[in-house]
Motif scaffolding. Structure first.
Motif, mmCIF file in Angstrom:
data_model
loop_
_atom_site.group_PDB
_atom_site.id
_atom_site.type_symbol
_atom_site.label_atom_id
_atom_site.label_comp_id
_atom_site.label_asym_id
_atom_site.label_seq_id
_atom_site.Cartn_x
_atom_site.Cartn_y
_atom_site.Cartn_z
ATOM 1 N N SER A 1 -32.746 -33.133 14.199
ATOM 2 C CA SER A 1 -31.753 -33.199 13.183
ATOM 3 C C SER A 1 -30.846 -31.832 13.511
ATOM 4 N N THR B 1 -23.719 -24.043 4.444
ATOM 5 C CA THR B 1 -24.626 -25.513 4.619
ATOM 6 C C THR B 1 -25.847 -25.598 4.490
ATOM 7 N N GLU C 1 -30.113 -30.231 16.981
ATOM 8 C CA GLU C 1 -29.642 -30.752 18.207
ATOM 9 C C GLU C 1 -28.491 -31.652 17.669
ATOM 10 N N ARG C 2 -28.570 -32.663 17.105
ATOM 11 C CA ARG C 2 -27.978 -33.925 16.817
ATOM 12 C C ARG C 2 -26.752 -33.881 15.957
ATOM 13 N N TYR C 3 -26.868 -33.233 14.860
ATOM 14 C CA TYR C 3 -26.301 -32.926 13.338
ATOM 15 C C TYR C 3 -25.742 -32.068 13.166
ATOM 16 N N GLU C 4 -26.196 -30.191 13.987
ATOM 17 C CA GLU C 4 -26.217 -28.594 13.686
ATOM 18 C C GLU C 4 -26.079 -28.308 12.703
ATOM 19 N N GLU C 5 -25.103 -28.317 11.459
ATOM 20 C CA GLU C 5 -24.826 -27.889 10.359
ATOM 21 C C GLU C 5 -24.977 -29.236 9.536
ATOM 22 N N LEU C 6 -24.649 -30.079 9.665
ATOM 23 C CA LEU C 6 -25.095 -31.130 8.800
ATOM 24 C C LEU C 6 -27.157 -31.658 9.252
ATOM 25 N N GLY C 7 -27.301 -31.149 10.118
ATOM 26 C CA GLY C 7 -28.360 -31.454 9.709
ATOM 27 C C GLY C 7 -29.726 -30.183 9.092
#
Length: 164
Positions: free
Chosen positions: A99, A141, A101-107
């Motif tokens: 999550s 975040t 690596e793909r979405y950074e802060e949203l992860g």
């Protein structure tokens, strides 16, 4: 008298707001434990319970993000801490890798927002540190994730109380 009995006894002399704030600063407990105590034990309004728990849960975050690297570097002088950090970081990276690596802060928002053990502000701050994310974005975040978790925990607490 057990250690937990001593801790609870020591907290009982403090104002309820301070007790809720202190509970929510604790890793693994955070606002998941503080909001039910505030509403169920101290009969705080949902707004007051949420505010104190949110504030306490966010209190350690800037310190973790700013100081963890220095503390880690110093503690790594001892082999026990090297093994501890290596295991902790491996587990934390494994949980968050996809999550973040793909979405950074949203992860991080999603990770912190799920009110389960080993998710929350402390772990979110550790993840932000491990992945080298921007300090300001990380604080914001994590705060958003804590806010969402607080809403979920408050709703669950009110639901549980209404069933009783």
């Amino acid at each position: 008298m057990s250690l937990s009995d001593q801790m609870v006894g020591g907290l009982m002399g403090l104002p309820p707001q301070i007790v809720v704030l202190l509970i929510s600063t604790l890793p693994f407990i955070e606002l998941r434990g503080a909001i039910p105590v505030a509403i169920g034990l101290y009969h705080m309004s949902i707004y007051e319970a949420f505010a104190w728990a949110f504030l306490g849960n966010m209190l350690p975050v800037p310190f973790i993000l700013l100081l963890f690297g220095k503390v880690e570097a110093w503690l790594r002088h001892w082999q026990w801490w090297v093994r501890f950090f290596d295991r902790l970081f491996e587990r934390t990276r494994g949980r968050a890798r996809g999550s973040v690596e793909r979405y950074e802060e949203l992860g991080i928002v999603a990770f912190v927002a799920i009110p389960l053990p080993f998710t929350g502000a402390w772990t979110g701050a550790l993840i932000a540190y491990l992945f080298g994310l921007d300090y300001r974005k990380s604080v914001l975040t994590i705060a958003l994730g804590v806010c969402i978790a607080g809403i979920i925990v408050t709703a669950a607490t009110l639901g549980a109380i209404s069933l009783l």
